[in-house]
Design a protein around this motif. Sequence first.
Motif, PDB file in Angstrom:
ATOM      1  N   GLU A  92       0.161  -1.547  -0.308  1.00  0.00           N
ATOM      2  CA  GLU A  92       0.162  -0.062  -0.108  1.00  0.00           C
ATOM      3  C   GLU A  92       0.583   1.225   0.290  1.00  0.00           C
ATOM      4  N   ASP A  93       1.850   1.236   0.759  1.00  0.00           N
ATOM      5  CA  ASP A  93       2.964   2.535   0.451  1.00  0.00           C
ATOM      6  C   ASP A  93       3.570   2.395  -0.438  1.00  0.00           C
ATOM      7  N   ASP A  94       3.814   1.426  -1.516  1.00  0.00           N
ATOM      8  CA  ASP A  94       4.348   1.704  -2.316  1.00  0.00           C
ATOM      9  C   ASP A  94       3.360   2.122  -3.433  1.00  0.00           C
ATOM     10  N   VAL A  95       2.397   2.362  -3.535  1.00  0.00           N
ATOM     11  CA  VAL A  95       1.063   2.218  -4.272  1.00  0.00           C
ATOM     12  C   VAL A  95       1.008   3.540  -3.999  1.00  0.00           C
ATOM     13  N   VAL A  96       0.945   3.393  -2.737  1.00  0.00           N
ATOM     14  CA  VAL A  96       0.575   5.444  -2.561  1.00  0.00           C
ATOM     15  C   VAL A  96       1.399   6.386  -3.018  1.00  0.00           C
ATOM     16  N   LYS A  97       2.792   6.438  -2.744  1.00  0.00           N
ATOM     17  CA  LYS A  97       4.117   6.752  -3.481  1.00  0.00           C
ATOM     18  C   LYS A  97       4.065   7.211  -5.104  1.00  0.00           C
ATOM     19  N   SER A  98       2.918   6.078  -5.548  1.00  0.00           N
ATOM     20  CA  SER A  98       3.243   6.245  -6.939  1.00  0.00           C
ATOM     21  C   SER A  98       2.059   7.369  -7.363  1.00  0.00           C
ATOM     22  N   ILE A  99       0.668   7.046  -6.312  1.00  0.00           N
ATOM     23  CA  ILE A  99       0.019   7.916  -7.369  1.00  0.00           C
ATOM     24  C   ILE A  99       0.152   9.425  -6.386  1.00  0.00           C
ATOM     25  N   THR A 100       0.936   9.698  -5.637  1.00  0.00           N
ATOM     26  CA  THR A 100       1.119  11.196  -5.163  1.00  0.00           C
ATOM     27  C   THR A 100       2.598  12.014  -6.178  1.00  0.00           C
ATOM     28  N   LYS A 101       3.256  10.819  -7.182  1.00  0.00           N
ATOM     29  CA  LYS A 101       3.676  11.319  -7.999  1.00  0.00           C
ATOM     30  C   LYS A 101       2.478  11.406  -9.488  1.00  0.00           C
ATOM     31  N   ARG A 102       1.415  10.363 -10.043  1.00  0.00           N
ATOM     32  CA  ARG A 102       0.758  10.114 -10.898  1.00  0.00           C
ATOM     33  C   ARG A 102      -0.438  11.340 -10.651  1.00  0.00           C
ATOM     34  N   ALA A 103      -0.783  11.784  -9.800  1.00  0.00           N
ATOM     35  CA  ALA A 103      -1.917  12.720  -9.644  1.00  0.00           C
ATOM     36  C   ALA A 103      -0.938  13.870  -9.301  1.00  0.00           C
ATOM     37  N   GLY A 105       0.202  17.439  -9.963  1.00  0.00           N
ATOM     38  CA  GLY A 105       0.436  17.906 -11.133  1.00  0.00           C
ATOM     39  C   GLY A 105       1.043  19.935 -11.315  1.00  0.00           C
ATOM     40  N   LYS A 106      -0.167  20.413 -11.939  1.00  0.00           N
ATOM     41  CA  LYS A 106       0.014  22.119 -10.945  1.00  0.00           C
ATOM     42  C   LYS A 106       0.921  21.996  -9.389  1.00  0.00           C
ATOM     43  N   ALA A 107      -0.575  21.021  -8.758  1.00  0.00           N
ATOM     44  CA  ALA A 107      -0.267  20.906  -7.039  1.00  0.00           C
ATOM     45  C   ALA A 107      -0.002  19.357  -6.751  1.00  0.00           C
ATOM     46  N   GLU A 108       0.788  19.524  -6.144  1.00  0.00           N
ATOM     47  CA  GLU A 108       1.119  18.315  -5.733  1.00  0.00           C
ATOM     48  C   GLU A 108      -0.195  17.520  -4.914  1.00  0.00           C
ATOM     49  N   ALA A 109      -0.077  16.545  -5.364  1.00  0.00           N
ATOM     50  CA  ALA A 109      -0.979  15.287  -4.021  1.00  0.00           C
ATOM     51  C   ALA A 109      -0.425  15.873  -2.510  1.00  0.00           C
ATOM     52  N   THR A 110      -0.844  15.852  -1.806  1.00  0.00           N
ATOM     53  CA  THR A 110      -0.636  15.424  -0.592  1.00  0.00           C
ATOM     54  C   THR A 110      -0.396  14.210   0.017  1.00  0.00           C
ATOM     55  N   PRO A 111       0.116  13.735   1.605  1.00  0.00           N
ATOM     56  CA  PRO A 111       0.355  12.528   1.617  1.00  0.00           C
ATOM     57  C   PRO A 111      -1.627  11.047   1.950  1.00  0.00           C
ATOM     58  N   GLU A 112      -1.849  12.396   2.165  1.00  0.00           N
ATOM     59  CA  GLU A 112      -3.560  12.064   2.665  1.00  0.00           C
ATOM     60  C   GLU A 112      -4.242  12.552   1.112  1.00  0.00           C
ATOM     61  N   GLU A 113      -4.457  12.845   0.509  1.00  0.00           N
ATOM     62  CA  GLU A 113      -4.925  12.730  -1.198  1.00  0.00           C
ATOM     63  C   GLU A 113      -4.473  11.512  -1.317  1.00  0.00           C
ATOM     64  N   ALA A 114      -2.750  11.367  -1.682  1.00  0.00           N
ATOM     65  CA  ALA A 114      -3.065  10.201  -2.315  1.00  0.00           C
ATOM     66  C   ALA A 114      -3.551   8.965  -1.523  1.00  0.00           C
ATOM     67  N   LYS A 115      -3.379   8.848  -0.597  1.00  0.00           N
ATOM     68  CA  LYS A 115      -3.863   7.342   0.663  1.00  0.00           C
ATOM     69  C   LYS A 115      -5.902   7.871  -0.236  1.00  0.00           C
ATOM     70  N   ALA A 116      -6.206   8.763   0.372  1.00  0.00           N
ATOM     71  CA  ALA A 116      -7.699   8.697   0.068  1.00  0.00           C
ATOM     72  C   ALA A 116      -8.220   8.527  -1.812  1.00  0.00           C
ATOM     73  N   ILE A 117      -7.039   8.729  -2.912  1.00  0.00           N
ATOM     74  CA  ILE A 117      -7.202   8.269  -3.874  1.00  0.00           C
ATOM     75  C   ILE A 117      -6.818   6.687  -3.848  1.00  0.00           C
ATOM     76  N   TYR A 118      -5.907   6.046  -3.195  1.00  0.00           N
ATOM     77  CA  TYR A 118      -5.422   4.962  -3.049  1.00  0.00           C
ATOM     78  C   TYR A 118      -6.802   3.875  -2.767  1.00  0.00           C
ATOM     79  N   GLN A 119      -7.721   4.683  -1.615  1.00  0.00           N
ATOM     80  CA  GLN A 119      -9.044   3.609  -0.996  1.00  0.00           C
ATOM     81  C   GLN A 119     -10.268   3.910  -2.514  1.00  0.00           C
ATOM     82  N   MET A 120     -10.515   4.530  -3.067  1.00  0.00           N
ATOM     83  CA  MET A 120     -11.211   5.596  -4.063  1.00  0.00           C
ATOM     84  C   MET A 120     -10.989   4.271  -5.327  1.00  0.00           C
ATOM     85  N   ALA A 121      -9.154   3.728  -5.645  1.00  0.00           N
ATOM     86  CA  ALA A 121      -9.004   3.297  -6.779  1.00  0.00           C
ATOM     87  C   ALA A 121      -9.487   1.728  -6.275  1.00  0.00           C
ATOM     88  N   LYS A 122      -9.100   1.712  -4.758  1.00  0.00           N
ATOM     89  CA  LYS A 122      -8.670   0.065  -4.515  1.00  0.00           C
ATOM     90  C   LYS A 122     -11.003  -0.214  -4.435  1.00  0.00           C
TER      91      LYS A 122
END
Length: 125
Positions: A92-103, A105-122
């Motif tokens: 999960e930690d590796d996937v969340v780190k990847s999400i941070t990079k993918r998500a 762009g103009k704004a950087e994803a916070t760890p909380e946002e990346a975790k929320a995106i992970y939960q949505m995707a899962k």
Amino acid sequence: MIRTTAALAASATLFALLLTGCGDDKASSTPSSSAPAAQSNGDAQVVDNVKAGAFVVSFRGAFPKLADGKDDTKIAGILSDTCKEIKASKSEDDVVKSITKRASGKAEATPEEAKAIYQMAKMMC
């Protein structure tokens, strides 16, 4: 706190959309020309267009700053790539780190946002 609330609202919306789309598989097996393709670099499709479309809507609603400048296909690619990593049994930690990079762009994803995106995707994989 506002971002967490937005992520929770997006998750609830996403869950409702998933329940709506769970009835007839025939509708989701035929790709719609208006739904974003959930393919990345010509790879085999990982998620169907209905789920990808629901993810795009939820992502745009919950993370407008992260969605800024991204088209639907790019956002759907976040879901597709995340599902590939989850199905490949990455941590999960590796996937969340990847999400941070993918998500990001103009704004950087916070760890909380990346975790929320992970939960949505899962939920959609």
